[in-house]
Design a protein around this motif. Sequence first.
Motif, short mmCIF file in Angstrom:
data_model
loop_
_atom_site.label_atom_id
_atom_site.label_comp_id
_atom_site.label_asym_id
_atom_site.label_seq_id
_atom_site.Cartn_x
_atom_site.Cartn_y
_atom_site.Cartn_z
N THR A 147 62.66 7.37 97.44
CA THR A 147 61.68 6.38 97.90
C THR A 147 60.52 6.26 96.91
O THR A 147 59.84 7.24 96.60
N ASN A 197 59.09 0.83 97.66
CA ASN A 197 59.72 0.82 98.98
C ASN A 197 58.69 0.99 100.10
O ASN A 197 58.91 0.56 101.22
N ASN A 263 65.99 2.79 102.38
CA ASN A 263 64.73 2.59 101.65
C ASN A 263 63.96 1.34 102.06
O ASN A 263 63.14 0.82 101.31
#
Length: 479
Positions: A147, A197, A263
Motif C-alpha cells: 500500500t 492508495n 489496495n
Amino acid sequence: MKKLSGFLLLFVFLCCSLSAKETQIIIFSTNDMHGSIDNFAKIASYIQKERAKNPNILILSGGDMFSGNPVVDQYPEKGFPMIDLMNRIGYQYEIFGNHEFDYGQEVLNRRMEQANFQFLCANMIVDEETAKIKQPQPYAFLQIGDTKICILGLIEVSKRRTGELLPATHPARLKGITFTEPVSTALKYKNLRSRCNLFVGLTHTGYNKDCEIAEAMPELDVIIGGHSHTRIDSTIVVNGVLISQAQSNLHYLGKTTITLEDNKVKEKKFELINMAKLKDEDTDIKQSIQKFRKDCHLDQVIAHATAQFNGKEPLGSLMTDAVADVHNLDFAFQNAGGVRIGQMAKGEITMAEIYQLDPFGNTVVVYQMTPAEIRTLLMNSYRKASKRADLLVSGMTYTIHTRDGKAVSVTIKDMNGNPLDENKQYKVGMNSYIASSYRFDHADPGHEMTATSSDALIEYLKQQKEITPQQPRTSIVEE
C-alpha cells in the motif's frame, strides 16, 4: 445449460472473492500534546501490543508538541523531552502546530534535527536566507506492504492586523516564513490522489476548517487533525472523508483503522483510546519521564494562595498585577488565550505551576498611552463569538458596551471607581504577543523589556508570599 451457466457464474464470483486481497492499516495519532508526557509510557505499551497483532502501523502527530508543561518548556534543551520520547515510540510524521514556534526558530531547528520523524507543511514557504529553519516538504510518500500512502501537511493561519496570514504564535518568531490559506493550498495537491492508495491529510487547522477541507477535497481518504482540541469519539465522515482528532494533552490516543481491498479503501473507522482506562506502561519510557521531571527542579515553593483561583479572570488579574507591580506601571493587560490553566489550588504555589500558567516566554512591552488610545485596544480586543472580555487587566476596571454583538464603546475607571484623566498619559504594560498581534492606537512606539511576563510573576509572588483571588475587573453590557 442454464444450471451450468449459473454454476459457472457462482464459480467465477467465488474465485474473485477468494482472490481479493484485504489489508488493514492502523493510524495511531495524537495532537495538541503541549508537553504532556506522562501518558507516553501507556501509549508505548499499547502500540507495542497492537503492533504484535498487526505490523501495518503508522504513528502521526497533529501538531503542538510544545508549550504547556514546564518539564518540557523549561528543560535545558527546550522541548527535547518530547522529541526523545516521540522518537522512541516511533512517530513517523508531524505537522507543524502554531506552538512549535514558541521557542523561536533556532531552537525549533535543533529539535527538528534531533527528530527521527519528518515535519510536513504544504502552506508554509521558508526564505532560507532570513529564516532559521529549512523548507519543509509539503507531503510525503511511504509504503506499508503493497500500500502506497501519501500524507499532506497543513497548518492553521489567521489574518493579523498587518494583513498577513500567520499561525497563532508571536509574529516575531515567524520572520522569513510566509503562510498561505490551507484550503486553497490543499486543492493544489489533488493530483496526488492518483499516485497513492491511501491519501491522508495531516492538519493543524481545527475541526471546522478540516470540514471545509473535506468538502473541497474529497480526494482525501482521512484527515488526522489538531488545533481545536476537539474530542471526536466516533467515526465522522464529511463528503467521504473521515475526520479525526484526539482532544489534547495526551488524554487520548486516536486509532484510525483503514481496510483496503485490492489496495482500494473499503472501510474507515475511528475510535479513541482513553489513557485513563489503560494500566500497562512501558518501563523504559516511564523511567525516562521520571528522569526528565527530576532534572527540571520545578518543585520549589514560591508563594501560598489563601483560596483557590477559579477561571481566567482571577488568574489574569494575578498575572497583570505582577507585571504592573514589578515594572511600576499604571495598568497592565494580559490576553485570555495566554492564561493557560483554568485554576490554581489553595495552598503552595510552585515554579512548575507558574510556567504552566504562563509558558510562552513573552517579554513585557511598555507604552505611554492616553485613555483614548487604551479604549482602541479594548474595543478591538472584543470577540463577538466568546461574548467576554479578551483582555484581563490590572489597575483599572472596564466595561465594553455592545450593540447587536458589536463593541460600540468602552467605559474605563480606576480602582476607586473614578474616570481617568483624558489629558494624561499612563504607563501601560502588555505582553509582546498583544503588542504585536492586536490593533490599537499608540503614538508612543513602546519599549520592550528583556524580562518576560513569567519572570515578573515569579518575582511578584516571591515578594508577596501570600496571594488572594481578586474580584472581576471586566464586564460586557449589551445595550
